[in-house]
Each structure stands twice: as structure tokens, then as C-alpha cells.
Design a protein around this motif. Sequence first.
Motif, short mmCIF file in Angstrom:
data_model
loop_
_atom_site.label_atom_id
_atom_site.label_comp_id
_atom_site.label_asym_id
_atom_site.label_seq_id
_atom_site.Cartn_x
_atom_site.Cartn_y
_atom_site.Cartn_z
N PHE A 5 19.33 -9.63 -30.08
CA PHE A 5 19.56 -9.25 -31.45
C PHE A 5 19.98 -10.72 -32.23
O PHE A 5 20.83 -11.24 -31.59
CB PHE A 5 20.82 -8.30 -31.50
N VAL A 6 19.32 -10.90 -33.32
CA VAL A 6 19.61 -12.26 -33.96
C VAL A 6 20.04 -11.56 -35.47
O VAL A 6 19.56 -10.74 -35.88
CB VAL A 6 18.36 -13.09 -34.16
N LYS A 7 21.18 -12.44 -35.81
CA LYS A 7 21.78 -12.40 -37.03
C LYS A 7 21.94 -13.76 -37.75
O LYS A 7 22.21 -14.58 -37.15
CB LYS A 7 23.23 -11.70 -37.14
N LEU A 8 21.26 -14.01 -38.83
CA LEU A 8 21.14 -14.93 -39.92
C LEU A 8 21.62 -14.50 -41.29
O LEU A 8 21.72 -13.57 -41.71
CB LEU A 8 19.73 -15.63 -40.01
N HIS A 9 22.13 -15.55 -42.11
CA HIS A 9 22.56 -15.43 -43.34
C HIS A 9 21.63 -16.43 -44.31
O HIS A 9 22.19 -17.47 -44.41
CB HIS A 9 24.14 -15.61 -43.46
N GLY A 44 8.84 -20.43 -34.32
CA GLY A 44 7.52 -20.31 -33.72
C GLY A 44 7.15 -18.82 -33.02
O GLY A 44 7.67 -17.86 -33.68
N ASP A 45 6.83 -18.87 -31.90
CA ASP A 45 6.56 -17.39 -31.28
C ASP A 45 7.72 -16.59 -30.95
O ASP A 45 7.95 -15.52 -30.41
CB ASP A 45 5.88 -17.54 -29.89
N LEU A 46 9.19 -17.43 -31.06
CA LEU A 46 10.42 -16.58 -30.67
C LEU A 46 11.10 -16.24 -31.84
O LEU A 46 12.15 -15.67 -31.89
CB LEU A 46 11.42 -17.96 -30.10
N ALA A 47 10.22 -16.10 -33.11
CA ALA A 47 10.71 -15.57 -34.45
C ALA A 47 11.10 -14.09 -34.06
O ALA A 47 10.52 -13.26 -33.46
CB ALA A 47 9.72 -15.93 -35.35
N PRO A 48 12.22 -13.59 -34.87
CA PRO A 48 12.74 -12.35 -34.66
C PRO A 48 11.46 -11.65 -35.25
O PRO A 48 10.96 -11.55 -36.57
CB PRO A 48 13.99 -12.18 -35.77
N LYS A 49 11.15 -10.17 -34.61
CA LYS A 49 10.09 -9.48 -34.96
C LYS A 49 10.19 -8.22 -34.22
O LYS A 49 9.98 -8.26 -33.08
CB LYS A 49 8.62 -9.95 -35.02
N PRO A 50 10.60 -7.06 -34.76
CA PRO A 50 10.73 -7.09 -36.20
C PRO A 50 12.16 -7.29 -36.84
O PRO A 50 12.98 -7.57 -35.98
CB PRO A 50 10.67 -5.50 -36.50
N PHE A 51 12.41 -7.42 -37.86
CA PHE A 51 13.56 -8.12 -38.60
C PHE A 51 13.86 -7.21 -39.77
O PHE A 51 12.93 -6.46 -40.58
CB PHE A 51 13.60 -9.58 -39.05
N ALA A 52 15.08 -7.28 -40.53
CA ALA A 52 15.37 -6.64 -41.68
C ALA A 52 16.00 -7.29 -42.45
O ALA A 52 17.03 -8.34 -42.20
CB ALA A 52 15.98 -5.10 -41.43
N LEU A 53 16.02 -7.45 -44.05
CA LEU A 53 16.76 -8.28 -44.70
C LEU A 53 17.42 -7.08 -45.33
O LEU A 53 17.14 -6.05 -45.89
CB LEU A 53 15.76 -8.73 -45.81
N ARG A 54 18.95 -7.44 -45.44
CA ARG A 54 19.79 -6.50 -46.21
C ARG A 54 21.04 -7.40 -46.86
O ARG A 54 21.11 -8.48 -46.74
CB ARG A 54 20.75 -5.86 -44.96
N GLY A 58 27.81 -8.34 -50.26
CA GLY A 58 26.96 -9.25 -51.37
C GLY A 58 26.48 -10.46 -50.94
O GLY A 58 26.07 -11.48 -51.67
N ARG A 59 26.01 -10.49 -49.62
CA ARG A 59 25.59 -11.65 -49.02
C ARG A 59 24.19 -11.29 -48.24
O ARG A 59 24.34 -10.30 -47.53
CB ARG A 59 26.62 -11.85 -47.92
N LEU A 60 23.14 -12.12 -48.26
CA LEU A 60 22.02 -11.71 -47.76
C LEU A 60 22.15 -11.80 -46.27
O LEU A 60 22.53 -13.03 -45.58
CB LEU A 60 21.03 -12.64 -48.52
N GLU A 61 21.32 -10.89 -45.51
CA GLU A 61 21.55 -10.98 -44.13
C GLU A 61 20.12 -10.69 -43.69
O GLU A 61 19.36 -9.94 -44.07
CB GLU A 61 22.55 -9.69 -43.72
N MET A 62 19.89 -11.38 -42.56
CA MET A 62 18.61 -11.31 -41.97
C MET A 62 18.87 -10.77 -40.30
O MET A 62 19.51 -11.63 -39.78
CB MET A 62 17.45 -12.49 -41.98
N VAL A 63 18.45 -9.54 -39.86
CA VAL A 63 18.64 -9.18 -38.82
C VAL A 63 17.46 -8.62 -38.09
O VAL A 63 16.46 -8.31 -38.76
CB VAL A 63 19.77 -8.12 -38.62
N GLY A 64 17.30 -8.92 -36.76
CA GLY A 64 16.06 -8.68 -35.89
C GLY A 64 16.20 -8.60 -34.65
O GLY A 64 17.23 -9.13 -33.96
N TYR A 65 15.16 -8.60 -33.66
CA TYR A 65 15.04 -8.58 -32.38
C TYR A 65 14.12 -9.69 -32.00
O TYR A 65 12.85 -9.79 -32.27
CB TYR A 65 14.63 -7.11 -31.66
#
Length: 262
Positions: A5-9, A44-54, A58-65
Amino acid sequence: MNLSFVKLHPDGAALARWAAAAGVAAFRDDLGYAAHAASKAVFGDLAPKPFALRTTAGRLEMVGYTEACAGELARVPSLQTHDDAAAWALGIDAMVVKSMPTDWAAGERFSFECRVVPTRRTRQAVSGRYIEVDAAIPECGSKSGPAPDHDRDAAYSAWLARELARFSAARLTGFSPFAFTLTPTARRTHAQASPGARRTTKGLVPDLVARGELEVVSPEGFRQALTRGLGRHRAFGYGCLLLAPRGVLHAAHRQEPQLVDR
């Protein structure tokens, strides 16, 4: 096999600048497409997919697998293909990576949240292609328009139950439509479809954020559901099944998910 599970802001303004500099209209017009393209440029091929933007607090979050482990993702900045501007826009310096469980058990129950595009294919092909329509539109003729709210909820619940049942993954035990809108999308045609140039096509999709409860049926099928995602447009911010402890989301409708960690 690893599942992380990956979380980015991401920085929304920086992501918009990166999309503009790329010179691709679809990136500028569709935030989900921009996030997809930026993550591919970084991971590259390690990019999170699927992912969600939430948006959380008040802060943008990108989470995925991703099927990469934390160690593989940590080596991303050293890759020659690494895009520094995209990395800055995604905020990978503060990236959080957590290994997902590998011991799912039949009968386990979780709350979930998932942003999906609930569509179905029509029975008639147009120009050799089956058209996708909102799953809430009655089967026998789209001229009747969308269903009333109660019928729409029932249609989306049935659609979600079918998606979760794919691979015998899980059984839907509770459903709440948290948010719904029609969202503009921009997509680039495949190179094979447009020799010499890729075109950008625009449209609208039914955009549903669903929350509810599920029960694991097949541990391996459930893992496939997490890895694959639900529904269409999974590469562009839809279909990512986010899990929380049982009762957290269905009972407290407006509560933010506390992701499963067991």
C-alpha cells in the motif's frame, strides 16, 4: 507475491505545472490522468495501480497498491528514467509504503471505500464496439433516462456486488453511496488507433464514491480484487478498494477511513 500500500501527498499546483510542461492536453484536463502519467514517469512499471485521489483534512492524497516491495520503491530515485519534476509533484520524499497482509481468511469482514465508474456494456454494438452506459440506466432503452434515487442506489449496489464477486473475492454486506457526480474525463487514443498521432477524447463518466461492508469469500480472489481494482478506468484513479476495520465506515458515514493494519 508482494502487495504494498502506497500513500503520497501530491502538490496540486506542481502537478498542474508538470502536466502543462508535458504538453499533453489530456494531462491538463484530467487530474486522474495527470497523476497516472506522473506516477508512471517516476515509478515505471512499479507505479501504484489501482490508485485513488482523495482530499483528507484539506490535503490532496494519492493512495494505491503496487506489487513492488518497500525496498524496490526506495530505489526509484536512482533509476535513469526517473523524472525529478514528477517526483517533486507527487511528493515521493514523504512517501509511505506498507506491506499488505498475505493471510486473508474467508469470513473476515471489513469496511471499505471505493471510488468507481459504475457502468455496463449495452447489448447492441455501435460501429463494432459495445457502448458503456451508467449502470443505473434501465436495460431496455436508455431513452427513459436515469433511475430515481432509490432505484439508482439499488442499481449501484447490485453493480458493486457483482464486481466484488469477481474471482469469488468478497460478498457485499452493506452499501452506502457516499458521493456521486458526473465527472469530465480526457483520454488519449492508443497509437494503433491513430497512426502518426494520438488524439485526446473527452467525455463524462458516472463517478461514485461507495462505502460499506464486505466479507472475504476467497483469500486469493480477494487479493486479486485489491491488485486489479473494480470496474473501468482503473489506471486513472478509480477502482481502488480501500479497507478499514469492520464498522468504521458503514456505521459512521462521514468518518475518514482508518486503513487496515493487522
